[in-house]
Design a protein around this motif. Structure first.
Motif, PDB file in Angstrom:
ATOM      1  N   LEU A 149       0.579  -1.286  -0.299  1.00 47.91           N
ATOM      2  CA  LEU A 149      -0.178   0.318  -0.349  1.00 47.91           C
ATOM      3  C   LEU A 149       0.767   1.357  -0.228  1.00 47.91           C
ATOM      4  CD1 LEU A 149      -2.190  -1.046   2.873  1.00 47.91           C
ATOM      5  CD2 LEU A 149      -2.276  -1.264   0.452  1.00 47.91           C
ATOM      6  N   LEU A 150       0.703   1.741  -0.882  1.00 46.77           N
ATOM      7  CA  LEU A 150       1.065   3.359  -0.843  1.00 46.77           C
ATOM      8  C   LEU A 150       0.875   4.699  -0.930  1.00 46.77           C
ATOM      9  CD1 LEU A 150       3.493   2.341  -4.889  1.00 46.77           C
ATOM     10  CD2 LEU A 150       3.920   2.208  -1.596  1.00 46.77           C
ATOM     11  N   GLY A 151       0.435   5.628   0.053  1.00 49.05           N
ATOM     12  CA  GLY A 151      -0.509   6.863   0.335  1.00 49.05           C
ATOM     13  C   GLY A 151       0.515   7.895   0.736  1.00 49.05           C
ATOM     14  N   ILE A 152       0.074   9.052   0.831  1.00 43.89           N
ATOM     15  CA  ILE A 152       0.705   9.628   1.835  1.00 43.89           C
ATOM     16  C   ILE A 152      -0.337   9.694   3.441  1.00 43.89           C
ATOM     17  CG2 ILE A 152       0.424  11.566  -0.569  1.00 43.89           C
ATOM     18  CD1 ILE A 152      -2.092  13.615   0.319  1.00 43.89           C
ATOM     19  N   VAL A 177       6.012  10.754   0.734  1.00 41.42           N
ATOM     20  CA  VAL A 177       5.988  12.328   1.113  1.00 41.42           C
ATOM     21  C   VAL A 177       6.799  12.624  -0.102  1.00 41.42           C
ATOM     22  CG1 VAL A 177       7.967  14.147   2.538  1.00 41.42           C
ATOM     23  CG2 VAL A 177       6.694  11.579   3.761  1.00 41.42           C
ATOM     24  N   PRO A 178       6.425  14.318  -0.505  1.00 44.76           N
ATOM     25  CA  PRO A 178       7.035  14.633  -1.563  1.00 44.76           C
ATOM     26  C   PRO A 178       8.936  14.660  -1.853  1.00 44.76           C
ATOM     27  CG  PRO A 178       5.186  16.010  -1.956  1.00 44.76           C
ATOM     28  CD  PRO A 178       5.441  14.580  -0.529  1.00 44.76           C
ATOM     29  N   LYS A 179       9.998  14.314  -2.479  1.00 44.34           N
ATOM     30  CA  LYS A 179      11.033  14.853  -2.739  1.00 44.34           C
ATOM     31  C   LYS A 179      12.299  14.065  -2.208  1.00 44.34           C
ATOM     32  CE  LYS A 179      10.306  19.551  -2.892  1.00 44.34           C
ATOM     33  NZ  LYS A 179      10.765  21.108  -2.724  1.00 44.34           N
ATOM     34  N   THR A 180      10.826  13.000  -1.706  1.00 47.64           N
ATOM     35  CA  THR A 180      11.799  12.045  -0.272  1.00 47.64           C
ATOM     36  C   THR A 180      11.955  10.516  -1.710  1.00 47.64           C
ATOM     37  OG1 THR A 180      10.612  12.850   1.499  1.00 47.64           O
ATOM     38  CG2 THR A 180      11.906  10.210   1.513  1.00 47.64           C
ATOM     39  N   LYS A 181      13.087   9.738  -1.715  1.00 49.37           N
ATOM     40  CA  LYS A 181      13.333   8.996  -2.699  1.00 49.37           C
ATOM     41  C   LYS A 181      12.752   7.911  -1.701  1.00 49.37           C
ATOM     42  CE  LYS A 181      17.171   6.456  -4.026  1.00 49.37           C
ATOM     43  NZ  LYS A 181      16.316   4.627  -4.096  1.00 49.37           N
ATOM     44  N   ASP A 234      -0.185  15.264  -6.088  1.00 44.68           N
ATOM     45  CA  ASP A 234      -0.107  15.355  -6.981  1.00 44.68           C
ATOM     46  C   ASP A 234       1.111  14.211  -7.545  1.00 44.68           C
ATOM     47  OD1 ASP A 234      -2.310  16.775  -8.317  1.00 44.68           O
ATOM     48  OD2 ASP A 234      -0.369  18.681  -8.074  1.00 44.68           O
ATOM     49  N   PHE A 235       2.275  14.562  -5.880  1.00 37.17           N
ATOM     50  CA  PHE A 235       3.275  13.711  -6.447  1.00 37.17           C
ATOM     51  C   PHE A 235       2.918  12.250  -6.188  1.00 37.17           C
ATOM     52  CE2 PHE A 235       6.178  11.284  -3.731  1.00 37.17           C
ATOM     53  CZ  PHE A 235       7.243  11.102  -4.400  1.00 37.17           C
ATOM     54  N   ALA A 236       2.215  11.701  -5.655  1.00 33.27           N
ATOM     55  CA  ALA A 236       1.707  10.507  -5.201  1.00 33.27           C
ATOM     56  C   ALA A 236       0.885   9.970  -6.444  1.00 33.27           C
ATOM     57  CB  ALA A 236       0.773  10.233  -4.363  1.00 33.27           C
ATOM     58  N   THR A 237       0.077  10.118  -7.283  1.00 34.85           N
ATOM     59  CA  THR A 237      -0.461  10.528  -8.436  1.00 34.85           C
ATOM     60  C   THR A 237       0.273   9.969  -9.752  1.00 34.85           C
ATOM     61  OG1 THR A 237      -2.782  11.750  -7.642  1.00 34.85           O
ATOM     62  CG2 THR A 237      -2.330  10.315 -10.032  1.00 34.85           C
ATOM     63  N   ASP A 238       1.609  10.552  -9.941  1.00 31.33           N
ATOM     64  CA  ASP A 238       2.187  10.161 -10.597  1.00 31.33           C
ATOM     65  C   ASP A 238       2.842   9.334 -10.550  1.00 31.33           C
ATOM     66  OD1 ASP A 238       4.293  11.707 -12.863  1.00 31.33           O
ATOM     67  OD2 ASP A 238       5.647  12.057 -11.230  1.00 31.33           O
ATOM     68  N   LEU A 239       3.641   8.970  -9.099  1.00 32.58           N
ATOM     69  CA  LEU A 239       4.256   7.469  -8.594  1.00 32.58           C
ATOM     70  C   LEU A 239       3.502   6.477  -9.578  1.00 32.58           C
ATOM     71  CD1 LEU A 239       6.608   5.608  -7.353  1.00 32.58           C
ATOM     72  CD2 LEU A 239       5.457   6.423  -5.549  1.00 32.58           C
ATOM     73  N   TYR A 240       1.751   6.500  -9.482  1.00 34.10           N
ATOM     74  CA  TYR A 240       0.806   5.906  -9.004  1.00 34.10           C
ATOM     75  C   TYR A 240       0.902   5.575 -10.908  1.00 34.10           C
ATOM     76  CZ  TYR A 240      -0.769   6.596  -4.318  1.00 34.10           C
ATOM     77  OH  TYR A 240      -0.764   6.642  -3.170  1.00 34.10           O
ATOM     78  N   ARG A 241       0.926   6.439 -11.418  1.00 25.14           N
ATOM     79  CA  ARG A 241       0.608   6.175 -13.174  1.00 25.14           C
ATOM     80  C   ARG A 241       2.147   5.769 -13.187  1.00 25.14           C
ATOM     81  NH1 ARG A 241      -1.152  12.292 -14.139  1.00 25.14           N
ATOM     82  NH2 ARG A 241      -3.401  12.299 -14.275  1.00 25.14           N
TER      83      ARG A 241
END
Length: 280
Positions: A149-152, A177-181, A234-241
């Motif tokens: 599971l991934l999520g902010i 978390v944005p900007k976190t590897k 936005d960061f999470a959605t971009d990663l999911y895509r």
């Protein structure tokens, strides 16, 4: 006669989880009624059961029971019939039907599934797994998990992990978390086992503000700001895509509903995989 307040007795010669879950599934259909639920687990003598039944009579309680011992089941059913009490025998009919279909005699032993069955121990192992690999504490868990599971923050990752673990699934989750590897292990996981959790901006804003207030802090912080929440989503959605994983918006879903979507997705992927193998 109608009534908005109901005394409900859950009685079992085991832990009573089956009867409680059955009753709970029905109770939620009546949000305007008030149910006073009392649980009586591990009732294995007729004398103790008789005392509970007498109390039920005084309180005009509705009884749901799961006795595998025929004598206890009969005592409860006969008492309720004689005293005009609402009663559901949630297991005897099922056991008797199975006995007729199989031609075999049931064991009539209480709590067997809690003592020895593989499913029970798998659940315990899965719960331990979820605790050990919660919040990305150990990235190695992602490649071992049945579900990732991934999520902010505040997208129900941990409670969902534990709920699924109680269903026997090994779950690892990662807060985004944005900007976190992002750990390299995430990219090694089959996309069909990854589920990206998201939420509505307004809902997250309310949740985060309430969380800050509960800590006695100023609710208007960067953590709860609308702009910051939009950036995180936005960061999470971009990663999911990029991962190609299924996205689930949990804004107006219960933990149970989200878990059902995940389990159904896993099942469908298995069916698709079987179909592909047969075609080959």
């Amino acid at each position: 006669m109608t009534q908005k307040e109901v005394n409900l007795y859950i009685i079992s010669d085991s832990l009573g989880e089956t009867a409680f879950n059955l009753a709970q599934a029905a109770l939620v259909q009546f949000p305007d009624a008030k149910f006073q639920v009392e649980k009586f687990p591990l009732i294995r003598t007729s004398s103790i059961l008789q005392g509970i039944l007498n109390k039920a009579k005084r309180n005009q309680a509705f009884i749901v029971h799961t006795f595998v011992e025929p004598d206890l089941s009969a005592l409860a059913n006969d008492f309720c019939k004689e005293n005009n009490l609402a009663c559901i025998d949630a297991i005897s009919g099922l056991v008797n039907t199975m006995a007729n279909l199989t031609g075999l005699e049931p064991l009539h032993k209480a709590g067997i599934n809690h003592n020895t069955d593989t499913e029970y121990f798998n659940r315990i192992e899965a719960i331990e797994f979820a605790v050990n690999y919660d919040d990305g504490k150990d990235p190695s868990g992602f490649t071992k998990a049945d579900i990732v599971l991934l999520g902010i923050s505040r997208t129900s990752k941990t409670p969902l992990s534990l709920y699924l673990a109680n269903r026997g699934y090994k779950v690892a989750n990662l807060p985004l978390v944005p900007k976190t590897k992002i750990p390299d292990e995430i990219y090694q996981v089959d996309k069909n086992r990854i589920f990206g959790l998201t939420n509505d901006v307004e809902v997250l804003n309310d949740i985060r503000r309430a969380r800050m207030i509960s800590y006695g802090l100023n609710p208007d912080t960067a953590y709860s700001s609308v702009d910051n929440i939009k950036s995180e989503l936005d960061f999470a959605t971009d990663l999911y895509r990029k991962l190609g994983c299924l996205q689930i918006n949990v804004a107006h879903k219960s933990i149970e509903e989200t878990a059902t979507l995940i389990i159904e997705s896993l099942a469908q992927n298995k069916i698709d995989a079987i179909g592909d193998n047969q075609q080959v």
